[in-house]
Design a protein around this motif. Structure first.
Motif, mmCIF file in Angstrom:
data_model
loop_
_atom_site.group_PDB
_atom_site.id
_atom_site.type_symbol
_atom_site.label_atom_id
_atom_site.label_comp_id
_atom_site.label_asym_id
_atom_site.label_seq_id
_atom_site.Cartn_x
_atom_site.Cartn_y
_atom_site.Cartn_z
ATOM 1 N N ASN A 59 55.660 8.026 -52.598
ATOM 2 C CA ASN A 59 54.791 8.541 -51.538
ATOM 3 C C ASN A 59 53.985 7.463 -50.865
ATOM 4 N N ILE A 60 53.768 6.397 -51.582
ATOM 5 C CA ILE A 60 52.824 5.433 -51.048
ATOM 6 C C ILE A 60 53.498 4.345 -50.241
ATOM 7 N N LYS A 61 54.716 3.993 -50.622
ATOM 8 C CA LYS A 61 55.293 2.866 -49.896
ATOM 9 C C LYS A 61 56.760 3.130 -49.624
ATOM 10 N N GLU A 62 57.341 2.206 -48.924
ATOM 11 C CA GLU A 62 58.746 2.358 -48.570
ATOM 12 C C GLU A 62 59.577 2.291 -49.835
ATOM 13 N N SER A 78 62.513 -12.480 -46.657
ATOM 14 C CA SER A 78 61.534 -12.289 -47.715
ATOM 15 C C SER A 78 60.727 -13.554 -47.951
ATOM 16 N N GLU A 79 59.467 -13.379 -48.269
ATOM 17 C CA GLU A 79 58.577 -14.514 -48.475
ATOM 18 C C GLU A 79 58.912 -15.277 -49.745
ATOM 19 N N LEU A 80 59.446 -14.552 -50.724
ATOM 20 C CA LEU A 80 59.713 -15.200 -51.997
ATOM 21 C C LEU A 80 61.130 -14.847 -52.366
ATOM 22 N N LYS A 81 62.042 -15.774 -52.225
ATOM 23 C CA LYS A 81 63.387 -15.415 -52.647
ATOM 24 C C LYS A 81 63.949 -16.503 -53.545
ATOM 25 N N LEU A 82 64.882 -16.061 -54.385
ATOM 26 C CA LEU A 82 65.463 -16.986 -55.335
ATOM 27 C C LEU A 82 66.228 -18.055 -54.586
ATOM 28 N N SER A 83 65.981 -19.271 -54.952
ATOM 29 C CA SER A 83 66.717 -20.373 -54.348
ATOM 30 C C SER A 83 68.177 -20.247 -54.713
ATOM 31 N N TYR A 133 67.450 -17.370 -69.202
ATOM 32 C CA TYR A 133 67.135 -16.309 -70.168
ATOM 33 C C TYR A 133 67.262 -14.989 -69.430
ATOM 34 N N LYS A 134 67.946 -14.059 -70.029
ATOM 35 C CA LYS A 134 68.063 -12.772 -69.360
ATOM 36 C C LYS A 134 68.144 -11.668 -70.382
ATOM 37 N N ARG A 135 67.407 -10.596 -70.094
ATOM 38 C CA ARG A 135 67.490 -9.408 -70.944
ATOM 39 C C ARG A 135 67.996 -8.270 -70.079
#
Lengths: 201, 463
Positions: A59-62, A78-83, A133-135
């Motif tokens: 309800n609050i955001k897109e 996007s302002e912050l994206k993975l290189s 590292y990934k979970r």
């Protein structure tokens, strides 16, 4: 299709399902009572799952699409994206296994370690040089209430890509078989681009 | 190429842009201790103990959140710290509680009716606290690289973050680069970035880098390097104001309107819908209503219609705490032919708790000037401070504050780092305060244009 409904217990109630041929793929749309959506795309010929994405309504955001299988399109603005030098993690199953690929990994083969965290029901990828590292969990297993088993995770490393596999249990293989049967029936009608297929609930 | 984590002096200045210093930017809080007793000089506030103590009690009422729709009037002569106290309350409340500041005359807009402006102001001050899952990026900064393109002047950058288990590099957009330079983020800091809102929070400095610098800011915390994955989903408690929810729901692209500022009038039906939705969420436990603070400065500028509206609005159980401020005495109530104390009708005054502020004494003026000197980065000799204090006592506090930076510029012209008495004398003679100005006018009235209106200009002195 009916047997699949149990899998989507996360969302509210019974979904309204429709399927359409779009972009050379079979796209199945599930719309739930709380207006959340699920979209799956299958390859027309071999019925492989290419993408699966969810959208919850806020309800609050897109609201945004969350990709379970397949890659989300990268938001260039996007302002912050993975290189693009980072490893990229993608899920793409094979008929017998859930498979996860991590591309762009340049470290030697022996640094990678896999294990199952039984408490959180996640598979963990570690590197001994502390670079990656990934979970992650396997939502299909969760939805079917099946446990991940230590020792069933296998991995292969080649071409700078780490491939992690977990075999699909019989229950899930059974369901996928049923889906393929349904799709085969649809395919007999020789569908073209833009065709809507009626799906039994 | 400018690598921010190993700055030389002139490069450092470029990376940390100088922020413009505002008139109230030295206020960090109300400066009260645990028992709500005001310390004489604390958090930027000086003296004015009774008013600050009263404000502290109001602060606790607001924090408890249990009592809605109280109003407070801060009244006092010009230059006695009314706005400063309101700022103190705002800073002390922190980011969680909505604080809306406005001036009385802002109500009168051509695009919106007065009641709509007031309603929006009220709804901007009521927050809804919702728990949401957002994606965050959390890690220790390894390296920040910011490049400025020679052709377009556009900045691009990369940041490398790490945890105990992994490292990741991110490309930065222009806004992110600005936030990073503004927050003075450098290698060794542990930060959190909210991917959705783009907000960066500094959690502290990594223990591992603690030995690198001997002198750190007084508020530096040391934290552990984060563990696990850099990208996480965290449950964040998010405070949105009712006004923001109104806007998002009232337009197609409502979300973008929030930033363009052009909201126009909002349909009362939508407001009703939102109210019932929010009440539903409250029942379900999904959200909390947080009444905040609405500060209306120069409240004597509102007229009788606004006052009637205020009376009614204050009765709602969702109303925020309203803080009014004015420096008027017994003045005309706008929209009527009557006079009232502070320019407000008595029925509104009855609903207010009134805090009086008093003019400062010499020692207090001295302390305030010293705080402002520090804030404006100006060095001053003891004698200069004495002279400036005397000026402050004889004229007004604001005038002497304004002389600080101007005297500093004069001092720099004669190549000195410290402001001395001669600099203060020079600016005193160059810039005239209003007392001398009116005196001058009285003496030289005949030489000014339209001096037939002599009598009327003498009336204007009584502010």
């Amino acid at each position: 299709m009916q047997s699949q409904n149990n899998q989507y217990l996360q969302f509210v109630g019974k979904p309204h399902i429709s399927a359409v041929i779009a972009g050379g793929r079979r796209r199945v749309n599930y719309t739930f009572e709380d207006k959340s959506e699920l979209v799956e795309e299958y390859d027309i010929n071999n019925h492989e799952l290419i993408t699966r994405k969810w959208k919850r309504v806020s309800n609050i955001k897109e609201s945004q699409w969350v990709y379970e299988v397949g890659e989300a399109p990268i938001d260039q603005q996007s302002e912050l994206k993975l290189s693009n030098t980072n490893p990229i993690f993608v899920r793409k199953d094979t008929p017998q296994h859930f498979q996860y690929r991590v591309r762009n990994l340049t470290y030697p083969e022996d640094v990678y370690q896999m294990e199952v965290d039984e408490k959180t029901q996640e598979i963990v990828i570690r590197t001994t040089n502390k670079k990656y590292y990934k979970r992650f969990s396997i939502p299909d297993m969760r939805r079917a209430n099946l446990k991940l088993e230590q020792g069933k995770v296998t991995h292969v490393y080649k071409n700078n890509t780490l491939i992690v596999s977990y075999p699909k249990p019989d229950q899930i293989l059974e369901r996928e078989y049923q889906i393929r049967q349904e799709f085969d029936k649809f395919n007999k009608k020789k569908p073209k681009e833009g065709d809507l297929e009626c799906v039994q609930q | 190429m400018t690598t921010v984590n190993a700055p030389k002096i002139n490069e450092y200045k470029e990376a940390t842009r100088v922020e413009r210093v505002g008139a109230q930017s030295h206020i960090r809080g109300l400066g009260l201790d645990g028992d709500l007793e005001p310390r004489n000089i604390s958090q930027g506030m000086v003296g004015q103990k009774k008013a600050r103590k009263a404000a502290g009690i109001i602060l606790n009422t607001i924090r408890a959140g249990k009592i809605a729709g109280r109003s407070i009037l801060i009244a006092g002569q010009p230059g006695t710290g009314k706005t400063a106290i309101a700022m103190g309350i705002a800073k002390a409340l922190g980011n969680d509680i909505p604080f809306t500041a406005m001036a009385g005359s802002e109500i009168f807009s051509l695009q919106m009716s007065k009641t709509e402006s007031l309603t929006q102001a009220f709804r901007r001050s009521i927050g809804v606290r919702i728990k949401e899952e957002t994606e965050i990026v959390e890690g220790e900064v390894v390296e920040i690289e910011i490049d400025k393109s020679a052709t377009s002047g556009a900045k691009t950058g990369k940041i490398t973050l790490k945890t105990t288990e992994m490292e990741t590099i991110y490309d930065l957009g222009a806004k992110m680069i600005e936030s990073i330079t503004k927050e003075k983020i450098s290698s060794g800091d542990v930060i959190t970035i909210d991917k959705v809102s783009g907000r960066i929070s500094k959690l502290g400095r990594s223990f591992a880098k603690a030995s690198e610098f001997d002198a750190l800011g007084p508020q530096t915390r040391h934290v552990q390097c984060p563990e696990g994955e850099i990208e996480k989903r965290k449950e964040v408690v998010h405070t949105v104001t009712l006004h923001e929810i109104d806007v998002i729901n009232s337009r197609q692209k409502g979300f973008l309107d929030l930033f363009s500022g052009d909201t126009g009038e909002i349909d009362p039906e939508i407001r009703d819908q939102i109210d019932s939705k929010v009440a539903e969420w409250k029942e379900e436990g999904k959200a909390d209503i947080v009444p905040g603070v609405l500060f209306i400065d120069e409240v004597h500028m509102l007229d009788i219609e606004c006052f009637s509206f205020l009376n009614r609005a204050l009765e709602s159980d969702k109303a925020p705490i309203v803080i009014l401020a004015t420096n008027r005495g017994i003045t005309n109530i706008r929209g009527t032919t009557y006079k009232g104390p502070h320019g407000l009708p008595i029925d509104l005054l009855d609903r207010c708790l009134i805090i009086q502020t008093e003019p400062y004494n010499e020692a207090e003026i001295r302390s305030i000037l010293e705080i402002r000197c520090e804030e404006e980065d100006v060095e001053m000799t003891e004698e200069a401070k004495e002279v400036l204090t005397k000026i402050g006592v004889d004229t007004t506090l604001r005038y002497s504050i304004q002389l600080i930076t101007t005297a500093n510029l004069v001092a720099q012209k004669r190549k000195s780092n410290e402001v001395d008495v001669e600099d203060v004398r020079r600016v005193y003679s160059m810039f005239i305060d209003h007392v001398r100005s009116t005196q001058y006018l009285r003496d030289h009235q005949a030489e000014y244009m339209f001096d037939e209106y002599q009598k009327q200009t003498q009336k204007m002195q009584v502010e």
